[in-house]
Design an enzyme around this catalytic site. Structure first.
Site, PDB file in Angstrom:
ATOM      1  N   THR A  14     -12.916  37.497  53.871  1.00 30.13           N
ATOM      2  CA  THR A  14     -13.375  37.322  52.496  1.00 30.13           C
ATOM      3  C   THR A  14     -14.844  36.930  52.496  1.00 30.13           C
ATOM      4  OG1 THR A  14     -13.011  36.158  50.397  1.00 30.13           O
ATOM      5  CG2 THR A  14     -12.707  34.873  52.400  1.00 30.13           C
ATOM      6  N   ASP A  75      -4.956  39.848  48.942  1.00 28.39           N
ATOM      7  CA  ASP A  75      -5.298  40.606  47.748  1.00 28.39           C
ATOM      8  C   ASP A  75      -4.463  40.004  46.642  1.00 28.39           C
ATOM      9  OD1 ASP A  75      -6.997  42.740  46.771  1.00 28.39           O
ATOM     10  OD2 ASP A  75      -5.134  43.690  46.131  1.00 28.39           O
ATOM     11  N   SER A  76      -5.085  39.757  45.529  1.00 30.40           N
ATOM     12  CA  SER A  76      -4.373  39.066  44.464  1.00 30.40           C
ATOM     13  C   SER A  76      -4.810  39.595  43.111  1.00 30.40           C
ATOM     14  CB  SER A  76      -4.614  37.557  44.546  1.00 30.40           C
ATOM     15  OG  SER A  76      -5.996  37.272  44.596  1.00 30.40           O
ATOM     16  N   GLY A 162     -11.885  33.862  37.601  1.00 30.68           N
ATOM     17  CA  GLY A 162     -11.115  35.020  37.163  1.00 30.68           C
ATOM     18  C   GLY A 162     -10.436  34.798  35.821  1.00 30.68           C
ATOM     19  N   LYS A 184      -4.265  22.890  41.263  1.00 33.78           N
ATOM     20  CA  LYS A 184      -3.888  24.295  41.106  1.00 33.78           C
ATOM     21  C   LYS A 184      -3.564  24.915  42.466  1.00 33.78           C
ATOM     22  CE  LYS A 184      -5.981  28.732  40.776  1.00 33.78           C
ATOM     23  NZ  LYS A 184      -7.248  29.485  40.752  1.00 33.78           N
ATOM     24  N   HIS A 189      -0.038  31.014  43.252  1.00 35.17           N
ATOM     25  CA  HIS A 189       0.512  32.177  43.952  1.00 35.17           C
ATOM     26  C   HIS A 189       0.056  32.211  45.408  1.00 35.17           C
ATOM     27  CE1 HIS A 189      -3.273  32.841  41.973  1.00 35.17           C
ATOM     28  NE2 HIS A 189      -3.499  33.980  42.592  1.00 35.17           N
TER      29      HIS A 189
END
Length: 204
Positions: A14, A75-76, A162, A184, A189
Site C-alpha cells: 500500500t 482491497d476494500s 472515504g 473504529k 471490516h
C-alpha cells in the site's frame, strides 16, 4: 491448513500511510517489521480485477515478486444494497476526478442515486475488506472481512476517510466518521479480516 508466516519482515502493498500504520500496529505483538510499498519504490499496479479478492491478489503478488518478500495487501470498499451492491469494487473509482479523489463527491453521488431509485430505508450497506498474504513462490492465503451497517444522510463526522461519514455500523448510533480512529479500527471490516489473518498465519 493455512501456511504460517515465519519471517520477520513483511511488505505491505500500500502507498497509504494510515493503512500502513494500522497494519504495523496490529502485527506489533508478533515481532514483524512492516515496510510499505512506497518505502521500497514500488509502483502501484493496475487494479483491473472485478472483485475484492482479485484486486488484492494483483497487489500482493506483484509486490512479493518484485521484492522477494512475503507481501500483504487489501482491497476494500462499500456495498450499498439499494444500489445493487455498488460501488463495491469500484468504491475508489467513484471518487476519481482529474485532480485526485473526491470522496465528498462520491458520497453525494451515492445519496443522489439512492433518492432517484427511491430505495427503501434503512439503506443497508456493508464495508468489505479482503486481505491477501502472498509469498514469492506464488502461494497465497485469503481472508475476507465484513462490517454490516447502513448509509445515513447527511454526512456526519470528520474522522476516518472515504465513505466513513455516511456509514453507520450495525449496533452503533454514530458513523465511522464520528468514531475515534483506533476505536473504529477495532470493529471495522479490516479488523474482522485481520482477526482471521492472525488466526490463520500468525497465531502459532
Amino acid at each position: 491448513m493455512t501456511r504460517p508466516f515465519t519471517g520477520d519482515r513483511l511488505l505491505v502493498a500500500t502507498h497509504n500511510q494510515g493503512k500502513l500504520e494500522e497494519i504495523a500496529d496490529l502485527l506489533k505483538p508478533f515481532g514483524v517489521a512492516v515496510v510499505g510499498a512506497k518505502e521500497v519504490g514500488l509502483p502501484e499496479p493496475v487494479e483491473d480485477g472485478t472483485s475484492f479478492v482479485e484486486n488484492a491478489r494483483i497487489k500482493a503478488h506483484a509486490a512479493a515478486k518484485a521484492t522477494g518478500l512475503p507481501a500483504l495487501s487489501d482491497d476494500s470498499g462499500i456495498e450499498i444494497d439499494g444500489l445493487d451492491k455498488a460501488p463495491g469494487v469500484y468504491t475508489a473509482d467513484w471518487a476519481e476526478t482529474e485532480t485526485g479523489r473526491d470522496f465528498v463527491m462520491a458520497m453525494e453521488k451515492s445519496y443522489r442515486l439512492l433518492v432517484e431509485r427511491n430505495a427503501p430505508q434503512p439503506w443497508t450497506a456493508r464495508f468489505c475488506c479482503t486481505l491477501v498474504l502472498a509469498w514469492p513462490d506464488g502461494h497465497d492465503e485469503v481472508f475476507p472481512g465484513v462490517m454490516e451497517g447502513q448509509v445515513v444522510w447527511p454526512m456526519r463526522g470528520d474522522q476516518g476517510h472515504g465513505y466513513d461519514p455516511i456509514f453507520q455500523p450495525e449496533g452503533y448510533d454514530v458513523t465511522f466518521g464520528e468514531m475515534d480512529r483506533w476505536e473504529k479500527n477495532k470493529i471495522s471490516h479490516r479488523a474482522d479480516a485481520f482477526r482471521k489473518l492472525v488466526k490463520g498465519c500468525f497465531d502459532r
